[in-house]
Scaffold this active site. Sequence first.
Site, short mmCIF file in Angstrom:
data_model
loop_
_atom_site.label_atom_id
_atom_site.label_comp_id
_atom_site.label_asym_id
_atom_site.label_seq_id
_atom_site.Cartn_x
_atom_site.Cartn_y
_atom_site.Cartn_z
CG HIS A 154 -24.08 -52.78 27.92
ND1 HIS A 154 -25.20 -51.99 28.09
CD2 HIS A 154 -24.39 -53.98 28.47
CE1 HIS A 154 -26.13 -52.67 28.72
NE2 HIS A 154 -25.68 -53.88 28.96
CB CYS A 155 -20.50 -52.96 32.65
SG CYS A 155 -19.79 -54.06 33.90
CB VAL A 156 -22.72 -58.28 31.30
CG1 VAL A 156 -22.83 -58.16 29.80
CG2 VAL A 156 -21.34 -58.82 31.69
CB VAL A 159 -27.80 -55.08 34.46
CG1 VAL A 159 -28.89 -55.52 33.49
CG2 VAL A 159 -27.37 -56.27 35.29
#
Length: 307
Positions: A154-156, A159
């Site tokens: 999951h890449c912030v 998003v």
Amino acid sequence: MYRSGAVMAWNVFKFCTALRGLGSIMILLVLGVVGVTYYAVVISNYGPALYDGGLDSLTALAVLLLFHCLLVMLLWSYFSVVFTDPGSVPPNWRPVLDEERGETDPLTGSEFDGLPAGPANPRIRYCRKCNQLKPPRCHHCSVCERCVLKMDHHCVWVVNCVGALNYKYFLLFLFYTFLETSVVTLSLLPHFIAFFSDGEIPGTPGTLATTFLAFVLNLAFALSVLGFLIMHISLVAGNTTTIEAYEKKTTPKWRYDLGRKRNFEQVFGVDKWYWFIPAYSEEDLRRIPALQGLEYPSKPDLDAQEF
């Protein structure tokens, strides 16, 4: 020997849940960096240099053309990752084969009896949080609160989860970000060096500060993205994901490692015209099931062949 309990004690992926509240702030931050960079390169420095004439104008034109081409590809790739669903498990999905063990005998209907109430069958993968069966290479994301096909992480910054349907777009985003930030760093390097010279520096305090900030930001991003890019190139070469590499699969030979050429095609497709854009040809989507995120060829499925 892999010990799940010991690893989960320091599993870095669980800390992603604390970032759920950032939401679109990260997108605004990315656009803010792009805006500062655009102001420094185009408006403050190389835009005005177009009118200087001679070699300076030619240099400025070359820098601006390269800058804008890379910027278009960067933003195209970035928003493709942001707005593309990484892949969800279809409703009522059922495996035809025992994907986890790699056995070729079809699973019978009786093996699914009672699964929703109590998933006790060890032959198939089941998500207790989503209360559904899991396709091969699928993982549950605690941030998105759902299972994601071939989840990488999951890449912030985007998003969104990076999974089967947008992993190529994420790699292109890294690639064009590295190229763009490198071009910006090199083009602003003479202006940055001028800060430490004894001569007078043209420009207002605002433009000088923006140039200084843009150089530092792009240099930092170029160096950090290079590390991520090298890591993901190695993952693609071995046909694995960040999670799978983190889990340290116990098999000596990763069953999905088809050789570098076919591993690359499992992510980017066969059509060379589409390798550098965040899209797939219809032919690739039809011929390569892995691009859909549910089926993955493995070594037993292939003829003996050297890669």
